[in-house]
Design a protein around this motif. Structure first.
Motif, PDB file in Angstrom:
ATOM      1  N   LEU A  65    -102.155  39.680 -16.957  1.00 55.61           N
ATOM      2  CA  LEU A  65    -103.503  40.274 -17.705  1.00 55.61           C
ATOM      3  C   LEU A  65    -104.798  39.320 -17.853  1.00 55.61           C
ATOM      4  CD1 LEU A  65    -101.389  42.917 -19.582  1.00 55.61           C
ATOM      5  CD2 LEU A  65    -101.802  42.895 -17.097  1.00 55.61           C
ATOM      6  N   PRO A  66    -106.157  40.401 -18.085  1.00 56.42           N
ATOM      7  CA  PRO A  66    -106.966  38.979 -18.041  1.00 56.42           C
ATOM      8  C   PRO A  66    -107.192  39.182 -19.697  1.00 56.42           C
ATOM      9  CG  PRO A  66    -108.113  41.155 -16.798  1.00 56.42           C
ATOM     10  CD  PRO A  66    -106.435  41.326 -16.947  1.00 56.42           C
ATOM     11  N   GLU A  67    -106.783  39.857 -20.149  1.00 56.07           N
ATOM     12  CA  GLU A  67    -107.225  40.202 -22.061  1.00 56.07           C
ATOM     13  C   GLU A  67    -106.835  39.448 -22.756  1.00 56.07           C
ATOM     14  OE1 GLU A  67    -107.350  44.217 -19.659  1.00 56.07           O
ATOM     15  OE2 GLU A  67    -106.057  42.896 -20.209  1.00 56.07           O
ATOM     16  N   SER A  68    -106.959  38.519 -23.567  1.00 57.06           N
ATOM     17  CA  SER A  68    -106.644  37.874 -24.675  1.00 57.06           C
ATOM     18  C   SER A  68    -105.375  38.188 -25.352  1.00 57.06           C
ATOM     19  CB  SER A  68    -107.633  37.296 -25.453  1.00 57.06           C
ATOM     20  OG  SER A  68    -108.183  38.306 -26.439  1.00 57.06           O
ATOM     21  N   LEU A  69    -104.466  37.315 -25.331  1.00 58.64           N
ATOM     22  CA  LEU A  69    -103.499  38.126 -27.487  1.00 58.64           C
ATOM     23  C   LEU A  69    -104.048  38.589 -27.818  1.00 58.64           C
ATOM     24  CD1 LEU A  69    -100.583  35.131 -26.860  1.00 58.64           C
ATOM     25  CD2 LEU A  69    -100.506  37.251 -25.475  1.00 58.64           C
ATOM     26  N   ASP A  70    -104.847  38.388 -28.590  1.00 57.63           N
ATOM     27  CA  ASP A  70    -105.613  39.287 -29.795  1.00 57.63           C
ATOM     28  C   ASP A  70    -105.778  40.127 -29.213  1.00 57.63           C
ATOM     29  OD1 ASP A  70    -105.314  36.878 -31.528  1.00 57.63           O
ATOM     30  OD2 ASP A  70    -107.554  36.265 -30.983  1.00 57.63           O
ATOM     31  N   THR A  71    -106.513  40.761 -27.912  1.00 55.99           N
ATOM     32  CA  THR A  71    -106.939  41.516 -27.603  1.00 55.99           C
ATOM     33  C   THR A  71    -105.671  42.776 -27.460  1.00 55.99           C
ATOM     34  OG1 THR A  71    -109.096  41.907 -27.267  1.00 55.99           O
ATOM     35  CG2 THR A  71    -108.036  43.480 -26.104  1.00 55.99           C
ATOM     36  N   LEU A  72    -104.455  41.852 -26.488  1.00 58.42           N
ATOM     37  CA  LEU A  72    -103.125  42.736 -26.936  1.00 58.42           C
ATOM     38  C   LEU A  72    -102.165  43.193 -27.477  1.00 58.42           C
ATOM     39  CD1 LEU A  72    -102.723  41.121 -22.730  1.00 58.42           C
ATOM     40  CD2 LEU A  72    -103.328  43.102 -23.272  1.00 58.42           C
ATOM     41  N   ALA A  73    -102.286  42.339 -28.267  1.00 59.48           N
ATOM     42  CA  ALA A  73    -101.515  42.857 -29.548  1.00 59.48           C
ATOM     43  C   ALA A  73    -102.641  42.398 -30.740  1.00 59.48           C
ATOM     44  CB  ALA A  73    -100.497  41.821 -30.068  1.00 59.48           C
ATOM     45  N   PRO A  74    -103.315  42.955 -31.425  1.00 58.96           N
ATOM     46  CA  PRO A  74    -104.821  42.971 -32.096  1.00 58.96           C
ATOM     47  C   PRO A  74    -104.301  42.976 -33.547  1.00 58.96           C
ATOM     48  CG  PRO A  74    -104.262  45.111 -31.557  1.00 58.96           C
ATOM     49  CD  PRO A  74    -103.803  44.955 -30.229  1.00 58.96           C
ATOM     50  N   VAL A  75    -104.003  43.759 -33.856  1.00 55.88           N
ATOM     51  CA  VAL A  75    -103.131  44.052 -35.401  1.00 55.88           C
ATOM     52  C   VAL A  75    -101.347  43.288 -35.100  1.00 55.88           C
ATOM     53  CG1 VAL A  75    -102.278  45.497 -37.182  1.00 55.88           C
ATOM     54  CG2 VAL A  75    -104.490  45.646 -35.980  1.00 55.88           C
ATOM     55  N   VAL A  76    -100.943  41.736 -35.969  1.00 54.83           N
ATOM     56  CA  VAL A  76    -100.037  41.143 -35.573  1.00 54.83           C
ATOM     57  C   VAL A  76     -99.586  40.790 -37.452  1.00 54.83           C
ATOM     58  CG1 VAL A  76     -98.637  39.498 -35.143  1.00 54.83           C
ATOM     59  CG2 VAL A  76     -99.683  40.639 -33.721  1.00 54.83           C
ATOM     60  N   LEU A  77     -98.882  41.653 -37.962  1.00 56.10           N
ATOM     61  CA  LEU A  77     -98.732  41.530 -39.179  1.00 56.10           C
ATOM     62  C   LEU A  77     -97.606  40.653 -39.726  1.00 56.10           C
ATOM     63  CD1 LEU A  77     -99.825  43.064 -41.983  1.00 56.10           C
ATOM     64  CD2 LEU A  77     -98.325  44.765 -41.672  1.00 56.10           C
ATOM     65  N   THR A  78     -97.982  39.076 -40.571  1.00 53.23           N
ATOM     66  CA  THR A  78     -97.015  38.774 -41.029  1.00 53.23           C
ATOM     67  C   THR A  78     -96.733  38.725 -42.899  1.00 53.23           C
ATOM     68  OG1 THR A  78     -98.688  36.897 -41.705  1.00 53.23           O
ATOM     69  CG2 THR A  78     -97.789  36.789 -39.293  1.00 53.23           C
ATOM     70  N   GLN A  79     -96.193  38.131 -42.980  1.00 52.28           N
ATOM     71  CA  GLN A  79     -96.288  38.561 -44.803  1.00 52.28           C
ATOM     72  C   GLN A  79     -96.763  37.364 -44.820  1.00 52.28           C
ATOM     73  OE1 GLN A  79     -93.205  38.933 -46.693  1.00 52.28           O
ATOM     74  NE2 GLN A  79     -93.351  38.711 -48.212  1.00 52.28           N
TER      75      GLN A  79
END
Length: 355
Positions: A65-79
């Protein structure tokens, strides 16, 4: 306009990621242009100052896929990010997800959206499953991991209550073979009468719960002492026998296994190498002697050097076992075969408006 299909599960480790990947493969084979999005993730791996969702990374690489990881998973909630949400003015994560969904949908017929691990996630940032499907105008297929008959029925009815008319059906996964007949002949017709179509009933397959050698290394904080063997799949784990005289017969009982053994027991290690073994997990931070290393290399067996004692290592591996995501193509292929045998894809395509 691309169709959006949101696929959540009712509990963790239900096979949701595997179903997303297998469905994407099938859609591609049927001639559709397929995109991917994971709107909300709470299972991130933190690297330096960034957070990475491993499922999204696997899908990006597998489907190029050409999209960036920030696009494919836009909200990655860490502690750390959760603490930020709790102590500062709320950021509008919904806009981030909406923009990412629009990008992922460009030039696509359908976007498969990997949903939350359960129906309790995402409320802190207004990205719970019900809120997300409303935001993105998505159709829903819910994955239910079988635990028992009552739980399966209740989970399906709960998902219908939460998702309403947007849910086109459920997939019941990992059903023991001795319950397949009951689920297919009793549970499936009952749910259909409750307006919950069961799109597929998938059997339990042990290899789909297998973990890779690399997974074990990560789980115990160990060191891998072999070459290109990190993707080997381990289906079983055994703890070494105390008595070397009985070790060989003991290890012959189980195939495709990892053996947890003290680093100071080359006699037991050698016995394990004479049987169907994928990895030796040596405890106590004791490196193997050259004879064991040579034998393991000859047989293509990984050696993992663990920092803890045997009891602690067993605990860590058992917590991890059967709870890994689908990040090996061997698993993808098997799951795609299971889905193809069980699912009526024409029914699904009609239900979501994909023609």
């Amino acid at each position: 306009m691309a169709i959006k299909l949101y696929i959540p599960s009712t509990q963790n480790f239900s096979g949701k990621s595997a179903i997303c990947v297998a469905l994407m493969h099938r859609l591609q084979k049927d001639g559709f242009k397929v995109g991917y999005l994971k709107p909300f993730s709470s299972a991130a791996r933190v690297l330096a100052k960034s957070s990475i969702d491993e499922d999204a990374r696997f899908v990006k690489e597998a489907f190029k896929l050409p999209e960036s990881l920030d696009t494919l998973a836009p909200v990655v909630l860490t502690q750390q990010q959760m603490e930020h949400v709790l102590t500062t003015e709320e950021s509008d994560y919904r806009d981030m997800v909406k923009q990412a969904a629009d990008t992922a949908a460009q030039g696509k017929d359908i976007v498969v959206m990997e949903g939350s691990n359960n129906f309790r996630e995402g409320y802190i940032v207004h990205l719970s499953p019900p809120e997300t499907v409303e935001l993105l105008d998505a159709r829903v297929v819910t994955v239910i991991g079988y635990q028992d008959d009552l739980q399966t029925v209740d989970d399906a009815l709960m998902a219908q209550k939460r998702m309403g008319d947007r849910m086109v059906g459920v997939i019941i996964n990992s059903v023991p073979r001795n319950r397949l007949d009951f689920v297919s002949k009793k549970v499936q017709p009952y749910l259909l009468k409750q307006d919950v179509p069961v799109l597929a009933v998938l059997p339990h397959e042990r290899v789909l719960g297998a973990i890779s050698v690399s997974d074990i290394v990560e789980a115990i904080g160990g060191e891998l002492l072999c070459g290109d063997c990190g993707d080997e799949l381990v289906e079983n784990v055994m703890v070494s026998a105390m008595n070397v005289e009985h070790a060989l017969n003991y290890f012959r009982r189980v195939t495709n296994k990892a053996v947890i053994v003290g680093g100071d027991r080359p006699d037991i290690q050698l016995a394990a190498l004479e049987t169907s073994t994928k990895a030796l997990i040596l405890t106590g931070n004791v490196r193997p002697n050259p004879m064991i290393e040579a034998k393991a290399a000859e047989r293509g067996v990984a050696i993992i050097l663990g920092p803890d004692d045997t009891f602690t290592t067993v605990e860590k591996v058992e917590r991890f076992f059967g709870k890994t995501r689908i990040r090996q193509m061997e698993k993808v292929t098997l799951f795609e075969e299971l889905l193809s045998k069980s699912m009526d894809f024409d029914q699904l395509y009609r239900a979501i408006g994909l023609k």
